[in-house]
Design a protein around this motif. Structure first.
Motif, mmCIF file in Angstrom:
data_model
loop_
_atom_site.group_PDB
_atom_site.id
_atom_site.type_symbol
_atom_site.label_atom_id
_atom_site.label_comp_id
_atom_site.label_asym_id
_atom_site.label_seq_id
_atom_site.Cartn_x
_atom_site.Cartn_y
_atom_site.Cartn_z
ATOM 1 N N PHE A 53 0.343 -1.155 -0.001
ATOM 2 C CA PHE A 53 0.387 0.253 -0.495
ATOM 3 C C PHE A 53 0.902 0.807 0.488
ATOM 4 C CE2 PHE A 53 -2.501 -2.912 1.579
ATOM 5 C CZ PHE A 53 -3.693 -3.392 1.649
ATOM 6 N N LEU A 54 0.318 2.350 -1.068
ATOM 7 C CA LEU A 54 1.349 3.324 -0.902
ATOM 8 C C LEU A 54 0.551 4.118 -0.290
ATOM 9 C CD1 LEU A 54 4.465 3.590 -2.027
ATOM 10 C CD2 LEU A 54 2.691 4.712 -4.611
ATOM 11 N N GLY A 55 0.392 4.800 0.587
ATOM 12 C CA GLY A 55 0.233 5.912 1.620
ATOM 13 C C GLY A 55 -1.401 5.512 2.100
ATOM 14 N N ARG A 56 -2.502 6.286 1.446
ATOM 15 C CA ARG A 56 -4.088 5.456 1.398
ATOM 16 C C ARG A 56 -4.391 5.859 0.128
ATOM 17 N NH1 ARG A 56 -5.976 9.488 6.462
ATOM 18 N NH2 ARG A 56 -4.169 9.097 8.190
ATOM 19 N N LYS A 57 -3.684 5.748 -0.718
ATOM 20 C CA LYS A 57 -4.268 5.485 -1.714
ATOM 21 C C LYS A 57 -5.030 4.091 -2.070
ATOM 22 C CE LYS A 57 -0.624 6.142 -3.945
ATOM 23 N NZ LYS A 57 0.168 6.793 -2.812
ATOM 24 N N VAL A 58 -6.069 4.636 -2.849
ATOM 25 C CA VAL A 58 -6.800 3.286 -3.190
ATOM 26 C C VAL A 58 -6.492 1.765 -4.073
ATOM 27 C CG1 VAL A 58 -9.162 4.096 -2.588
ATOM 28 C CG2 VAL A 58 -8.142 4.595 -4.580
ATOM 29 N N TYR A 59 -5.545 2.701 -4.622
ATOM 30 C CA TYR A 59 -3.935 1.784 -5.264
ATOM 31 C C TYR A 59 -3.261 1.413 -5.120
ATOM 32 C CZ TYR A 59 -7.401 3.163 -8.890
ATOM 33 O OH TYR A 59 -8.680 3.401 -10.033
ATOM 34 N N VAL A 64 0.261 1.894 -9.145
ATOM 35 C CA VAL A 64 0.912 3.306 -9.056
ATOM 36 C C VAL A 64 2.599 3.168 -10.383
ATOM 37 C CG1 VAL A 64 1.635 5.423 -8.176
ATOM 38 C CG2 VAL A 64 -0.436 4.365 -7.534
ATOM 39 N N ILE A 65 3.071 2.174 -9.933
ATOM 40 C CA ILE A 65 4.575 2.004 -10.722
ATOM 41 C C ILE A 65 4.360 2.035 -12.144
ATOM 42 C CG2 ILE A 65 6.850 1.011 -10.426
ATOM 43 C CD1 ILE A 65 6.404 0.686 -7.324
ATOM 44 N N ARG A 101 -9.734 -1.695 -17.324
ATOM 45 C CA ARG A 101 -9.438 -2.780 -17.533
ATOM 46 C C ARG A 101 -9.195 -2.537 -15.446
ATOM 47 N NH1 ARG A 101 -4.036 -6.481 -17.251
ATOM 48 N NH2 ARG A 101 -5.051 -8.173 -15.469
ATOM 49 N N LEU A 102 -7.864 -1.245 -15.167
ATOM 50 C CA LEU A 102 -7.047 -1.182 -13.841
ATOM 51 C C LEU A 102 -8.761 0.070 -12.893
ATOM 52 C CD1 LEU A 102 -4.080 -0.588 -14.144
ATOM 53 C CD2 LEU A 102 -5.741 -3.082 -13.223
ATOM 54 N N ASP A 103 -9.907 0.158 -13.948
ATOM 55 C CA ASP A 103 -10.710 1.527 -12.982
ATOM 56 C C ASP A 103 -10.165 2.293 -12.998
ATOM 57 O OD1 ASP A 103 -13.275 2.337 -12.225
ATOM 58 O OD2 ASP A 103 -12.658 0.889 -10.240
ATOM 59 N N LEU A 104 -9.287 3.187 -14.082
ATOM 60 C CA LEU A 104 -8.816 4.067 -13.424
ATOM 61 C C LEU A 104 -9.426 5.893 -14.484
ATOM 62 C CD1 LEU A 104 -5.168 3.175 -14.117
ATOM 63 C CD2 LEU A 104 -5.684 3.624 -12.393
ATOM 64 N N TRP A 105 -9.310 6.790 -13.511
ATOM 65 C CA TRP A 105 -9.451 8.301 -14.024
ATOM 66 C C TRP A 105 -8.510 8.174 -14.730
ATOM 67 C CZ3 TRP A 105 -13.904 10.297 -14.102
ATOM 68 C CH2 TRP A 105 -15.211 9.770 -12.632
ATOM 69 N N PRO A 106 -8.312 8.930 -16.250
ATOM 70 C CA PRO A 106 -7.421 9.320 -16.781
ATOM 71 C C PRO A 106 -6.667 10.183 -16.458
ATOM 72 C CG PRO A 106 -8.739 9.086 -18.413
ATOM 73 C CD PRO A 106 -9.224 8.804 -16.887
ATOM 74 N N GLN A 107 -7.639 11.157 -15.146
ATOM 75 C CA GLN A 107 -6.862 12.409 -14.623
ATOM 76 C C GLN A 107 -5.787 11.424 -13.251
ATOM 77 O OE1 GLN A 107 -9.618 12.259 -15.066
ATOM 78 N NE2 GLN A 107 -11.398 13.376 -13.640
ATOM 79 N N THR A 108 -5.845 10.464 -12.841
ATOM 80 C CA THR A 108 -5.276 10.238 -12.116
ATOM 81 C C THR A 108 -4.399 9.261 -12.408
ATOM 82 O OG1 THR A 108 -7.419 8.865 -11.011
ATOM 83 C CG2 THR A 108 -5.265 8.005 -10.271
ATOM 84 N N PRO A 166 8.954 6.598 -12.986
ATOM 85 C CA PRO A 166 9.475 4.734 -12.349
ATOM 86 C C PRO A 166 10.056 4.336 -13.334
ATOM 87 C CG PRO A 166 7.405 5.183 -12.046
ATOM 88 C CD PRO A 166 7.276 5.701 -12.622
ATOM 89 N N GLY A 167 9.741 4.378 -14.411
ATOM 90 C CA GLY A 167 10.129 3.888 -15.388
ATOM 91 C C GLY A 167 12.274 3.795 -15.631
#
Ligand SMILES: [Zn+2]
Length: 200
Positions: free
Chosen positions: A82-88, A93-94, A114-121, A156-157
């Motif tokens: 878990f990266l902090g309190r983020k839901v992903y 995230v990486i 597929r990952l249920d993301l917002w593009p802004q995220t 991070p790539g």
């Protein structure tokens, strides 16, 4: 391909084992405020995006509370999940931030669905990697280990590409371990942290 890691249940189990080992070390150290015993007080979590590959251990982030009356303060160990309190999860995230750089618009759209993301995220994660992470004490301590230096614009790539594990799962575990200090503020006295992960 690299997205296969998102569905790899054994990869997620191995991350949980790492988190358990980190948490055991933290618990053995005791409360950093008073030296008291630490009791288990895990946080409920509902990670988004890859739920089907996750077992019940992903419904909790390992955490402790001091058992001493008058202290009772919380200690949350660094986490490779878990990266902090983020839901992903950190792995998403990486990898999403690293991947979207070279994706066609169509593949990018598929990944987002597929990952249920917002593009802004994704844009927010990119800014976090490029603007905030390079300012953290965690990164300042890390960057000297890489020669030639890693361009922070390519995080991070670029960091993932420098690690030496045999496969992506191993390199991802290494990377998650390196940035684990970013995942908690409550261990700040022992592990330097200066980013508020909640802002992500
Ligand atoms: Zn205490």
């Amino acid at each position: 391909m690299c997205q296969a890691i998102f569905d790899d249940a054994s990869f997620y189990r191995s991350l949980f084992q790492l988190d358990q080992a980190i948490a055991a070390d933290v618990q053995a150290t005791g409360c950093r405020h008073c030296g008291g015993r630490l009791h288990v007080a895990d946080y409920p979590r509902k990670p988004r995006g890859v739920r089907s590959a996750l077992d019940a251990s992903y419904q909790y982030r390992l955490s402790f509370c001091c058992a001493t009356d008058g202290c009772r303060r919380r200690t949350t160990p660094p986490s490779v999940r878990f990266l902090g309190r983020k839901v992903y999860l950190g792995v998403i995230v990486i990898l999403v931030t690293a991947l979207t750089h070279g994706l066609t618009p169509r593949h990018r759209r598929l990944l987002i669905e597929r990952l249920d993301l917002w593009p802004q995220t994704i844009a927010r994660w990119q800014r976090w990697w490029r603007e905030q992470v390079p300012m953290t004490r965690c990164w300042l301590a890390l960057r000297g280990r890489f020669v030639p230096p890693i361009t922070t614009f390519a995080l991070p790539g670029a960091l993932l590409g420098r690690l030496t594990g045999d496969d992506l799962a191993m390199r991802m575990r290494q990377l998650l371990g390196l940035i684990a200090p970013l995942t908690t503020a409550s261990w700040a006295s022992l592990i330097p942290v200066s980013v508020d992960p909640q802002k992500m």
